[in-house]
Design a protein around this motif. Structure first.
Motif, PDB file in Angstrom:
ATOM      1  N   SER A 239      -8.516  23.141  -1.050  1.00 24.88           N
ATOM      2  CA  SER A 239      -8.565  23.154  -3.195  1.00 24.88           C
ATOM      3  C   SER A 239      -6.474  23.177  -2.668  1.00 24.88           C
ATOM      4  O   SER A 239      -5.963  23.555  -3.654  1.00 24.88           O
ATOM      5  CB  SER A 239      -8.623  24.373  -3.220  1.00 24.88           C
ATOM      6  OG  SER A 239      -8.138  25.764  -1.998  1.00 24.88           O
ATOM      7  N   THR A 240      -5.905  23.222  -1.157  1.00 25.85           N
ATOM      8  CA  THR A 240      -3.886  23.311  -1.418  1.00 25.85           C
ATOM      9  C   THR A 240      -3.916  22.236  -0.896  1.00 25.85           C
ATOM     10  O   THR A 240      -2.664  22.224  -1.287  1.00 25.85           O
ATOM     11  CB  THR A 240      -3.844  24.609  -0.433  1.00 25.85           C
ATOM     12  OG1 THR A 240      -4.167  24.279   0.597  1.00 25.85           O
ATOM     13  CG2 THR A 240      -4.403  25.982  -1.264  1.00 25.85           C
ATOM     14  N   ASP A 241      -4.536  20.653  -0.631  1.00 25.93           N
ATOM     15  CA  ASP A 241      -3.350  19.835  -0.086  1.00 25.93           C
ATOM     16  C   ASP A 241      -4.455  18.575   0.050  1.00 25.93           C
ATOM     17  O   ASP A 241      -5.060  17.970   1.019  1.00 25.93           O
ATOM     18  CB  ASP A 241      -3.153  20.151   1.898  1.00 25.93           C
ATOM     19  CG  ASP A 241      -2.280  19.472   2.734  1.00 25.93           C
ATOM     20  OD1 ASP A 241      -2.089  18.553   1.847  1.00 25.93           O
ATOM     21  OD2 ASP A 241      -2.645  18.956   3.673  1.00 25.93           O
TER      22      ASP A 241
ATOM     23  N   THR B 295      -7.392   7.691   4.061  1.00 26.27           N
ATOM     24  CA  THR B 295      -6.188   6.146   3.058  1.00 26.27           C
ATOM     25  C   THR B 295      -6.875   6.727   1.975  1.00 26.27           C
ATOM     26  O   THR B 295      -7.563   6.070   1.529  1.00 26.27           O
ATOM     27  CB  THR B 295      -5.390   5.455   3.801  1.00 26.27           C
ATOM     28  OG1 THR B 295      -5.345   6.143   5.168  1.00 26.27           O
ATOM     29  CG2 THR B 295      -3.797   5.349   2.921  1.00 26.27           C
ATOM     30  N   ASN B 296      -5.664   7.793   0.822  1.00 22.11           N
ATOM     31  CA  ASN B 296      -6.098   7.186  -0.628  1.00 22.11           C
ATOM     32  C   ASN B 296      -4.838   6.250  -0.907  1.00 22.11           C
ATOM     33  O   ASN B 296      -3.685   6.636  -1.252  1.00 22.11           O
ATOM     34  CB  ASN B 296      -6.221   8.556  -1.647  1.00 22.11           C
ATOM     35  CG  ASN B 296      -6.549   8.093  -2.876  1.00 22.11           C
ATOM     36  OD1 ASN B 296      -6.763   7.556  -3.017  1.00 22.11           O
ATOM     37  ND2 ASN B 296      -5.602   9.691  -3.136  1.00 22.11           N
ATOM     38  N   LEU B 297      -5.115   5.118  -0.624  1.00 23.20           N
ATOM     39  CA  LEU B 297      -4.594   4.028  -1.321  1.00 23.20           C
ATOM     40  C   LEU B 297      -3.109   4.195  -2.636  1.00 23.20           C
ATOM     41  O   LEU B 297      -4.209   4.846  -3.363  1.00 23.20           O
ATOM     42  CB  LEU B 297      -5.554   2.933  -1.090  1.00 23.20           C
ATOM     43  CG  LEU B 297      -6.008   2.272  -0.782  1.00 23.20           C
ATOM     44  CD1 LEU B 297      -6.542   0.703  -0.732  1.00 23.20           C
ATOM     45  CD2 LEU B 297      -4.880   1.883   0.972  1.00 23.20           C
ATOM     46  N   ALA B 298      -2.397   3.443  -2.668  1.00 20.67           N
ATOM     47  CA  ALA B 298      -1.415   3.780  -3.923  1.00 20.67           C
ATOM     48  C   ALA B 298      -2.026   3.151  -4.940  1.00 20.67           C
ATOM     49  O   ALA B 298      -1.458   4.138  -6.173  1.00 20.67           O
ATOM     50  CB  ALA B 298      -0.432   2.966  -3.687  1.00 20.67           C
TER      51      ALA B 298
ATOM     52  N   GLY C 270      -1.211   7.019  -1.632  1.00 21.72           N
ATOM     53  CA  GLY C 270      -0.518   6.402  -0.650  1.00 21.72           C
ATOM     54  C   GLY C 270      -0.662   7.842   0.550  1.00 21.72           C
ATOM     55  O   GLY C 270       0.103   7.211   0.873  1.00 21.72           O
ATOM     56  N   GLU C 271      -1.489   9.055   0.060  1.00 16.49           N
ATOM     57  CA  GLU C 271      -1.146   8.894   1.507  1.00 16.49           C
ATOM     58  C   GLU C 271      -2.350   9.487   2.267  1.00 16.49           C
ATOM     59  O   GLU C 271      -3.458   8.830   2.410  1.00 16.49           O
ATOM     60  CB  GLU C 271      -1.478  11.045   1.405  1.00 16.49           C
ATOM     61  CG  GLU C 271       0.298  11.646   0.450  1.00 16.49           C
ATOM     62  CD  GLU C 271       0.427  12.585  -0.034  1.00 16.49           C
ATOM     63  OE1 GLU C 271       1.693  13.026  -0.264  1.00 16.49           O
ATOM     64  OE2 GLU C 271      -0.758  13.477  -0.069  1.00 16.49           O
TER      65      GLU C 271
ATOM     66  N   ASN D 137      -9.429   4.744  -4.511  1.00 17.34           N
ATOM     67  CA  ASN D 137      -9.626   3.684  -3.775  1.00 17.34           C
ATOM     68  C   ASN D 137      -9.132   4.056  -2.422  1.00 17.34           C
ATOM     69  O   ASN D 137      -7.298   4.530  -2.314  1.00 17.34           O
ATOM     70  CB  ASN D 137      -8.804   2.493  -4.621  1.00 17.34           C
ATOM     71  CG  ASN D 137      -8.422   1.225  -4.114  1.00 17.34           C
ATOM     72  OD1 ASN D 137      -9.116   0.319  -2.742  1.00 17.34           O
ATOM     73  ND2 ASN D 137      -7.671   0.337  -4.896  1.00 17.34           N
ATOM     74  N   VAL D 138     -10.418   4.161  -1.027  1.00 17.29           N
ATOM     75  CA  VAL D 138      -9.747   4.422  -0.468  1.00 17.29           C
ATOM     76  C   VAL D 138     -10.124   3.395   1.148  1.00 17.29           C
ATOM     77  O   VAL D 138     -10.162   3.007   0.620  1.00 17.29           O
ATOM     78  CB  VAL D 138     -10.583   5.837   0.574  1.00 17.29           C
ATOM     79  CG1 VAL D 138     -10.722   7.417  -1.076  1.00 17.29           C
ATOM     80  CG2 VAL D 138     -12.562   5.616  -0.179  1.00 17.29           C
ATOM     81  N   THR D 139      -9.834   3.621   1.978  1.00 19.95           N
ATOM     82  CA  THR D 139     -10.053   2.840   3.549  1.00 19.95           C
ATOM     83  C   THR D 139     -10.046   4.212   4.485  1.00 19.95           C
ATOM     84  O   THR D 139      -9.468   5.430   4.893  1.00 19.95           O
ATOM     85  CB  THR D 139      -8.855   2.524   4.152  1.00 19.95           C
ATOM     86  OG1 THR D 139      -8.020   3.225   4.105  1.00 19.95           O
ATOM     87  CG2 THR D 139      -9.153   1.450   3.094  1.00 19.95           C
TER      88      THR D 139
END
Length: 191
Positions: free
Chosen positions: A105-107, A47-50, A112-113, A26-28
């Motif tokens: 592949s690392t971050d 933004t990857n929503l919470a 929520g971020e 769920n993204v914006t």
């Protein structure tokens, strides 16, 4: 004070802009820009929503499988730390546009971020925020995210929205109370 009001207004609109609701992702996505000589520097806040249940490892801007939507090739692409970028143009035909694949592949972007992805293009904002001249003219901001590497894990198609111009946003903030008052008057008359 103007900066605070503009920031508050944009923050209020962020949950609605470029939003896609489906499954575990769920993204914006929100696109903004600044002039850079004859070019433009673009920033996309993804933004990857919470409410998501998966992290994002791939963000492919202006692309769906088999179709690239940017009119010209970006001059550069700058991923966030821990990510890589690749300008795509496949197949290499004049009937296909360009896109930018960002992956890590690392971050991964956890629920929520957010991360900021950047690119520079000779294309004006009216072009980048418009419809593609390729295929069936989808919005250029049509994009994909994957919970894994490209074509792996959960995926979601969505459209990156653009930040309203400050003038348009200010007019909307000024007009909103007047429109609300007008709607209230009409309700009272109808009642």
């Amino acid at each position: 004070m103007r900066t605070f009001i503009l920031a508050a207004a944009v923050a209020a609109l962020l949950p609605l802009a470029g939003r896609a609701d489906a499954g575990p992702l769920n993204v914006t996505g929100l696109l903004s820009w600044t002039p850079d000589g004859a070019n433009f520097d673009y920033s996309i806040t993804l933004t990857n929503l919470a409410t998501s249940t998966d992290s994002i490892q791939t963000f492919w801007f202006a692309w769906v499988p088999g179709e690239d939507f940017l009119t010209t090739s970006p001059l550069s692409a700058t991923p966030p730390s821990g990510w890589t970028s690749l300008v795509t143009h496949f197949p290499n035909l004049p009937t296909n546009g360009y896109a930018i694949q960002f992956k890590t592949s690392t971050d991964a972007i956890a629920p929520g971020e957010s991360r900021v992805f950047q690119f520079t293009s000779p294309d004006a904002p009216a072009v980048v925020t418009g419809h593609s001249t390729f295929f069936d003219h989808p919005p250029i901001g049509t994009s994909f995210v994957y919970s894994g590497q490209p074509f792996q894990g959960d995926s979601l198609r969505f459209v990156v929205a653009s930040v309203p111009e400050p003038t348009s946003l200010a007019l909307g903030l000024i007009a909103a109370p007047a429109l609300a008052a007008l709607a209230l008057r009409r309700r009272r008359r109808a009642g």
